[in-house]
Design a protein around this motif. Structure first.
Motif, PDB file in Angstrom:
ATOM      1  N   PHE A  61       0.864  -1.189   0.000  1.00  0.00           N
ATOM      2  CA  PHE A  61       0.000   0.000   0.000  1.00  0.00           C
ATOM      3  C   PHE A  61       0.895   1.231   0.000  1.00  0.00           C
ATOM      4  CE2 PHE A  61       0.798  -1.271   4.360  1.00  0.00           C
ATOM      5  CZ  PHE A  61       1.153  -0.092   4.993  1.00  0.00           C
ATOM      6  N   HIS A  62       0.326   2.379  -0.335  1.00  0.00           N
ATOM      7  CA  HIS A  62       1.119   3.584  -0.452  1.00  0.00           C
ATOM      8  C   HIS A  62       1.749   3.953   0.902  1.00  0.00           C
ATOM      9  CE1 HIS A  62       2.377   7.207  -2.558  1.00  0.00           C
ATOM     10  NE2 HIS A  62       2.197   7.831  -1.405  1.00  0.00           N
ATOM     11  N   GLY A  63       3.055   4.193   0.872  1.00  0.00           N
ATOM     12  CA  GLY A  63       3.767   4.603   2.083  1.00  0.00           C
ATOM     13  C   GLY A  63       4.438   3.474   2.825  1.00  0.00           C
ATOM     14  N   CYS A  64       4.234   2.226   2.392  1.00  0.00           N
ATOM     15  CA  CYS A  64       4.654   1.081   3.213  1.00  0.00           C
ATOM     16  C   CYS A  64       6.158   1.011   3.443  1.00  0.00           C
ATOM     17  CB  CYS A  64       4.143  -0.224   2.629  1.00  0.00           C
ATOM     18  SG  CYS A  64       4.762  -0.627   0.971  1.00  0.00           S
ATOM     19  N   VAL A  65       6.976   1.522   2.540  1.00  0.00           N
ATOM     20  CA  VAL A  65       8.436   1.374   2.664  1.00  0.00           C
ATOM     21  C   VAL A  65       8.978   1.960   3.960  1.00  0.00           C
ATOM     22  CG1 VAL A  65      10.636   2.162   1.680  1.00  0.00           C
ATOM     23  CG2 VAL A  65       8.905   1.167   0.198  1.00  0.00           C
ATOM     24  N   ILE A  66       8.350   3.021   4.460  1.00  0.00           N
ATOM     25  CA  ILE A  66       8.889   3.669   5.667  1.00  0.00           C
ATOM     26  C   ILE A  66       8.325   3.067   6.958  1.00  0.00           C
ATOM     27  CG2 ILE A  66       9.366   5.834   4.487  1.00  0.00           C
ATOM     28  CD1 ILE A  66       6.847   7.009   5.818  1.00  0.00           C
ATOM     29  N   PHE A  67       7.373   2.137   6.826  1.00  0.00           N
ATOM     30  CA  PHE A  67       6.759   1.558   8.026  1.00  0.00           C
ATOM     31  C   PHE A  67       7.392   0.203   8.337  1.00  0.00           C
ATOM     32  CE2 PHE A  67       3.099   4.191   6.374  1.00  0.00           C
ATOM     33  CZ  PHE A  67       3.288   5.216   7.297  1.00  0.00           C
ATOM     34  N   THR A  68       8.520   0.270   9.044  1.00  0.00           N
ATOM     35  CA  THR A  68       9.283  -0.952   9.308  1.00  0.00           C
ATOM     36  C   THR A  68       9.595  -1.167  10.785  1.00  0.00           C
ATOM     37  OG1 THR A  68      11.364   0.232   8.922  1.00  0.00           O
ATOM     38  CG2 THR A  68      10.375  -0.886   7.028  1.00  0.00           C
ATOM     39  N   SER A  69       9.214  -0.238  11.639  1.00  0.00           N
ATOM     40  CA  SER A  69       9.534  -0.399  13.070  1.00  0.00           C
ATOM     41  C   SER A  69       8.286  -0.160  13.916  1.00  0.00           C
ATOM     42  CB  SER A  69      10.652   0.570  13.478  1.00  0.00           C
ATOM     43  OG  SER A  69      10.268   1.920  13.252  1.00  0.00           O
ATOM     44  N   TRP A  70       8.280  -0.765  15.095  1.00  0.00           N
ATOM     45  CA  TRP A  70       7.127  -0.694  15.993  1.00  0.00           C
ATOM     46  C   TRP A  70       6.811   0.754  16.352  1.00  0.00           C
ATOM     47  CZ3 TRP A  70       5.518   0.963  20.729  1.00  0.00           C
ATOM     48  CH2 TRP A  70       4.344   0.359  21.239  1.00  0.00           C
ATOM     49  N   PRO A  71       5.514   1.130  16.442  1.00  0.00           N
ATOM     50  CA  PRO A  71       4.308   0.298  16.317  1.00  0.00           C
ATOM     51  C   PRO A  71       3.753   0.244  14.886  1.00  0.00           C
ATOM     52  CG  PRO A  71       3.677   2.463  17.092  1.00  0.00           C
ATOM     53  CD  PRO A  71       5.180   2.495  16.927  1.00  0.00           C
ATOM     54  N   THR A  72       4.431   0.889  13.945  1.00  0.00           N
ATOM     55  CA  THR A  72       3.946   0.891  12.556  1.00  0.00           C
ATOM     56  C   THR A  72       4.817  -0.025  11.693  1.00  0.00           C
ATOM     57  OG1 THR A  72       5.244   2.898  12.155  1.00  0.00           O
ATOM     58  CG2 THR A  72       2.906   3.180  12.671  1.00  0.00           C
ATOM     59  N   ASN A  73       5.074  -1.227  12.210  1.00  0.00           N
ATOM     60  CA  ASN A  73       5.885  -2.176  11.446  1.00  0.00           C
ATOM     61  C   ASN A  73       4.962  -3.112  10.672  1.00  0.00           C
ATOM     62  OD1 ASN A  73       5.168  -3.004  14.128  1.00  0.00           O
ATOM     63  ND2 ASN A  73       6.440  -4.828  13.862  1.00  0.00           N
ATOM     64  N   PHE A  74       5.094  -3.059   9.350  1.00  0.00           N
ATOM     65  CA  PHE A  74       4.304  -3.904   8.462  1.00  0.00           C
ATOM     66  C   PHE A  74       5.244  -4.884   7.765  1.00  0.00           C
ATOM     67  CE2 PHE A  74       1.692  -0.231   9.097  1.00  0.00           C
ATOM     68  CZ  PHE A  74       0.374  -0.658   8.964  1.00  0.00           C
ATOM     69  N   SER A  75       4.778  -6.109   7.590  1.00  0.00           N
ATOM     70  CA  SER A  75       5.626  -7.109   6.930  1.00  0.00           C
ATOM     71  C   SER A  75       6.003  -6.660   5.529  1.00  0.00           C
ATOM     72  CB  SER A  75       4.907  -8.458   6.877  1.00  0.00           C
ATOM     73  OG  SER A  75       3.708  -8.377   6.114  1.00  0.00           O
ATOM     74  N   VAL A  76       5.070  -6.039   4.794  1.00  0.00           N
ATOM     75  CA  VAL A  76       5.382  -5.576   3.440  1.00  0.00           C
ATOM     76  C   VAL A  76       6.327  -4.381   3.479  1.00  0.00           C
ATOM     77  CG1 VAL A  76       3.441  -3.951   3.142  1.00  0.00           C
ATOM     78  CG2 VAL A  76       4.393  -5.154   1.156  1.00  0.00           C
ATOM     79  N   GLY A  77       6.299  -3.626   4.549  1.00  0.00           N
ATOM     80  CA  GLY A  77       7.239  -2.518   4.689  1.00  0.00           C
ATOM     81  C   GLY A  77       8.668  -3.011   4.756  1.00  0.00           C
ATOM     82  N   ILE A  78       8.893  -4.053   5.546  1.00  0.00           N
ATOM     83  CA  ILE A  78      10.228  -4.637   5.679  1.00  0.00           C
ATOM     84  C   ILE A  78      10.676  -5.258   4.348  1.00  0.00           C
ATOM     85  CG2 ILE A  78      11.574  -6.419   6.853  1.00  0.00           C
ATOM     86  CD1 ILE A  78       9.650  -5.937   9.295  1.00  0.00           C
ATOM     87  N   ARG A  79       9.756  -5.954   3.674  1.00  0.00           N
ATOM     88  CA  ARG A  79      10.116  -6.600   2.405  1.00  0.00           C
ATOM     89  C   ARG A  79      10.397  -5.585   1.297  1.00  0.00           C
ATOM     90  NH1 ARG A  79       5.801  -8.873   0.750  1.00  0.00           N
ATOM     91  NH2 ARG A  79       4.461  -8.780   2.587  1.00  0.00           N
ATOM     92  N   THR A  80       9.599  -4.537   1.216  1.00  0.00           N
ATOM     93  CA  THR A  80       9.840  -3.525   0.176  1.00  0.00           C
ATOM     94  C   THR A  80      11.148  -2.790   0.433  1.00  0.00           C
ATOM     95  OG1 THR A  80       8.376  -2.012   1.403  1.00  0.00           O
ATOM     96  CG2 THR A  80       7.452  -3.135  -0.511  1.00  0.00           C
ATOM     97  N   ARG A  81      11.410  -2.453   1.684  1.00  0.00           N
ATOM     98  CA  ARG A  81      12.669  -1.760   1.998  1.00  0.00           C
ATOM     99  C   ARG A  81      13.867  -2.620   1.654  1.00  0.00           C
ATOM    100  NH1 ARG A  81      15.019  -0.370   7.916  1.00  0.00           N
ATOM    101  NH2 ARG A  81      15.685  -2.524   7.628  1.00  0.00           N
ATOM    102  N   ASN A  82      13.801  -3.894   2.037  1.00  0.00           N
ATOM    103  CA  ASN A  82      14.922  -4.789   1.753  1.00  0.00           C
ATOM    104  C   ASN A  82      15.126  -4.968   0.251  1.00  0.00           C
ATOM    105  OD1 ASN A  82      15.321  -5.111   4.476  1.00  0.00           O
ATOM    106  ND2 ASN A  82      14.291  -7.098   4.609  1.00  0.00           N
TER     107      ASN A  82
END
Length: 408
Positions: free
Chosen positions: A377-398
């Motif tokens: 979803f839009h914005g997910c790359v920056i949401f990688t740490s608690w409490p806004t940690n999303f699994s897709v955020g971690i995967r997109t960033r990596n």
């Protein structure tokens, strides 16, 4: 006691009604996204109230809330040195990976944060963490640009700020100071930052006086056009968090200093109807029926009005300016662009902007990697740490950092 229970039940029901929105089952962490969206909507409503009371512009109020909750000081670690400075008068936050004896020269990345040209900062936690991770994992110097925002400045000032900071960084003496390899420098950004990165890349390849060129551009769900707000992704994700179509159109109007009275007409493409001559000439560059695959177009139909509001483009001609909308650039410009990475998310109104740009670049002979995430979803790359940690955020960033590591 009974009345308290009834009141509590009513409050819980109201909160659930406010938070819950129907989301596709394929989205990453849907309940967490509902909570994030509800929080952002609440901040928007508070800022709108402040605006209505005449206390401040709603974007200034909203950005104050965002920055207040997320601002992070320039704290260095053993792995990354972080410094706040300015490049030719433009504020930047510089992240320097630790020196490695086997790599005396580092890679360089100019990063441009998103936020609709009006929100966020290089100094908030989300972008600080992303850029620090890039600097550490890539052994790079990452220059995160703190460009000025709407409503204090408007198009094209944001582009000018990024150009000034990037040209300063590209000077031989500055690259030497930071031990950066002049042949391994890229530009990158997300959302509106991806828009600015694409615009600057196009400007730089046309600048004969620029000695050091960019090796790559990496665009994360970039916003690239304002000609058609009814592409399949705009139709599919019309109310999808965290960027509904109406909000994206308002960001465009704000950026180009337009009139909010035009928003509803623009949503149905009245600004680029067949009687708007300026738009007709550019329509072939954004023919999504040919630029998008059948798996994307599905059963969606183009929305092309026969007659519309010709006043909109007359008053906001920048809507059709390639500096604001890089997807509209001529093919001759596109063919000189560097190797490109474009990340797109299925549940994002901007999905098709990125896919169409990838297609146009490939047709121009540019090497392109299109990295699509079905649960993103839009914005997910920056949401990688608690409490806004999303699994897709971690995967997109990596995935993004891995591409930079392999190509920069």
């Amino acid at each position: 006691m009974r009345s308290s229970c009834v009141l509590l039940t009513a409050l819980v029901a109201l909160a659930a009604y406010y938070i819950y929105i129907p989301l596709p089952s394929s989205m990453s962490d849907p309940w967490k996204l509902m909570l994030l969206d509800a929080t952002f909507r609440s901040a928007q409503q508070v800022s709108n109230l402040i605006h209505c009371l005449g206390l401040s512009h709603h974007l200034l109020a909203l950005n104050f809330i965002i920055v207040s909750f997320g601002k992070k000081s320039a704290w260095s670690s053993a792995q990354v040195k972080v410094t706040d400075t300015d490049f030719d008068g433009v504020e930047v936050r510089v992240f320097e990976g630790s020196p490695k004896p086997e790599e005396p020269l580092k890679r360089g990345v100019v990063y441009i944060h998103g936020g609709g040209w009006a929100l966020a900062s290089a100094k908030i936690r989300y972008y600080d963490e992303l850029c620090a991770a890039m600097a550490e994992e890539l052994n790079a110097v990452v220059v995160s640009v703190e460009y000025r925002l709407v409503p204090k400045v408007y198009f094209p000032t944001q582009i000018h700020d990024v150009v000034r900071a990037t040209k300063y960084f590209l000077q031989p003496e500055v690259l030497h100071e930071y031990s950066v390899d002049p042949d391994r420098i890229g530009i990158s950004g997300d959302s509106a930052g991806g828009n600015l990165a694409a615009a600057v890349s196009q400007q730089f390849i046309q600048d004969a006086n620029l000695k050091n060129k960019l090796k790559v551009q990496a665009l994360i769900y970039p916003v690239l056009q304002a000609l058609d707000f009814n592409t399949p992704s705009y139709q599919q994700n019309v109310n999808t968090p965290v960027l509904p179509r109406s909000v994206m159109v308002k960001y465009w109007v704000d950026y180009l200093r337009g009139n909010y009275d035009f928003v509803q007409a623009m949503i149905v493409n009245n600004h680029t109807s067949l009687d708007v001559e300026e738009a007709v000439a550019l329509r072939a560059r954004l023919n999504w029926t040919s630029l998008l695959p059948a798996s994307i177009t599905k059963n969606y139909k183009p929305v092309v009005q026969t007659t519309g509001n010709t006043r909109i483009v007359r008053e906001i001609p920048q809507l059709l300016d390639a500096r604001a909308a890089p997807l509209l650039a001529e093919q001759e410009v596109l063919r000189h662009l560097p190797k490109t990475y474009i990340l797109t998310c299925e549940h994002d109104v901007l999905r098709d902007d990125g896919i169409m740009y990838a297609k146009r670049l490939e047709s121009a002979g540019v090497e392109v990697t299109l990295d699509h995430f079905e649960d993103g979803f839009h914005g997910c790359v920056i949401f990688t740490s608690w409490p806004t940690n999303f699994s897709v955020g971690i995967r997109t960033r990596n995935s993004y950092i891995k591409w930079l590591d392999q190509n920069l």
